[in-house]
Design an enzyme around this catalytic site. Sequence first.
Site, short mmCIF file in Angstrom:
data_model
loop_
_atom_site.label_atom_id
_atom_site.label_comp_id
_atom_site.label_asym_id
_atom_site.label_seq_id
_atom_site.Cartn_x
_atom_site.Cartn_y
_atom_site.Cartn_z
N SER A 125 0.84 -1.18 0.00
CA SER A 125 0.00 0.00 0.00
C SER A 125 0.88 1.24 0.00
O SER A 125 2.07 1.17 -0.34
CB SER A 125 -0.94 -0.01 1.20
N ASN A 126 0.33 2.37 0.34
CA ASN A 126 1.09 3.62 0.38
C ASN A 126 0.54 4.53 1.47
O ASN A 126 -0.49 4.23 2.08
CB ASN A 126 1.05 4.29 -0.99
N ARG A 127 1.24 5.63 1.71
CA ARG A 127 1.00 6.41 2.91
C ARG A 127 -0.19 7.37 2.84
O ARG A 127 -0.35 8.20 3.71
CB ARG A 127 2.27 7.19 3.27
N ALA A 181 -4.27 7.73 -4.06
CA ALA A 181 -2.90 7.29 -4.28
C ALA A 181 -2.97 5.83 -4.74
O ALA A 181 -2.86 4.91 -3.94
CB ALA A 181 -2.09 7.43 -3.00
#
Lengths: 234, 234
Positions: free
Chosen positions: A38-40, A105
């Site tokens: 995943s991402n932030r 995102a």
Amino acid sequence: ELCDSLLSDDRDRPLRGARLVVSAGPTREALDPVRFISNRSSGKMGYALAAAAARAGAQVTLVSGPVALPTPPGLERIDVETAADMHAAVMALMGEADIYIGAAAVADYRPSEIAPVKLKKGRGASVIALTQNPDIVADVAALKPKPFVVGFAAETDDLENYARGKLIAKNLDMIAANWIGREDGGFDSDRNALQVYWPGGAASLAMTEKSALAEQLITLIAEHFHAKNSTKSS
Amino acid sequence: ELCDSLLSDDRDRPLRGARLVVSAGPTREALDPVRFISNRSSGKMGYALAAAAARAGAQVTLVSGPVALPTPPGLERIDVETAADMHAAVMALMGEADIYIGAAAVADYRPSEIAPVKLKKGRGASVIALTQNPDIVADVAALKPKPFVVGFAAETDDLENYARGKLIAKNLDMIAANWIGREDGGFDSDRNALQVYWPGGAASLAMTEKSALAEQLITLIAEHFHAKNSTKSS
């Protein structure tokens, strides 16, 4: 006609009657039943934009990855997990959309295979092979007719070049770009600053609360959306 | 002496005076400044155990990965992000700990390299090379003297065999195991069921709220901790 009702709008609700879709938050790409890439993204900027668009009178659908945020009042929310899910949910809404804001995102890549059982240490591969995900904002901008499309870019370096490159390569109407890892903005923060680019122009929105920043960006989007539609109608 | 004060404890506070460390939540392993590998742990079970242990009279330190949970009252919380950070934080506390509960969902692997700038589509590798992370619960259980060590196992198949294998291979005092993807328990849920194993015994804790389940597991841990200490003292 839609454009007439939009052009006769008052100043407080510059998006009255417009059908707007916002995608927000991260996506999660499963490696196995437990692990994921995943991402932030916290989703805060996308949620603030969805809320600001609803306050501006738009009929808003929020397509959201997994976040820990309440649904803003006055809009419809569709929850998704993967980039493929988000792509399908967004594309299904585009027949009816006047504006698309791609603030999620989205993971560029997903693991090529999802293991059906939890991978064990020393037994699973120590390499993850990746497959490129669909590019949602580019696919929306390639539609004919296409809605007014706003993309996002978050970069660690060379912000304007990457953002302007993305604007042209993906045929976007506007792109909002922010630095990663500078000052106090971005990610989990409640504050951010944005550089906004469109063909032939730019605006700089200074560091402030994401809610205020969202109001400013929605105002910019409404101006350019109406300008584009009045050009087409004339 | 500590054991005397613990043995003279009343029934309501069976861990009075014990120094207990709980690790909880997922870890995040960065791929670049934006992307990471993580897992579906919400941290709810670990936080419920930390809260139940504090209510049972223990002096609790909670070492927590990134979660969206408030800190339970009456304990110290240390926030970490990666498995390496969590390993360092836990090991630094072990000189003073009587009981360690490893309830975190620690990433077994991390990307071998962290890219300093955000990887671009078509430019970055389409394969991620992985390096094995330290095994926190095994490293704690290998200490001499070692605290009373409780591990966790979450499995999609063959639960008892994996759990008993881990109990023996890692020299744990107790292991709490749950199924992944069955019934309504696990992950983001507020409910779960646990199979608990120790050398020569087992207990089955039925599906219930994680807070109630945590009370039951803390009671089991207290019984076995005192039994082990009284054996050593005699």
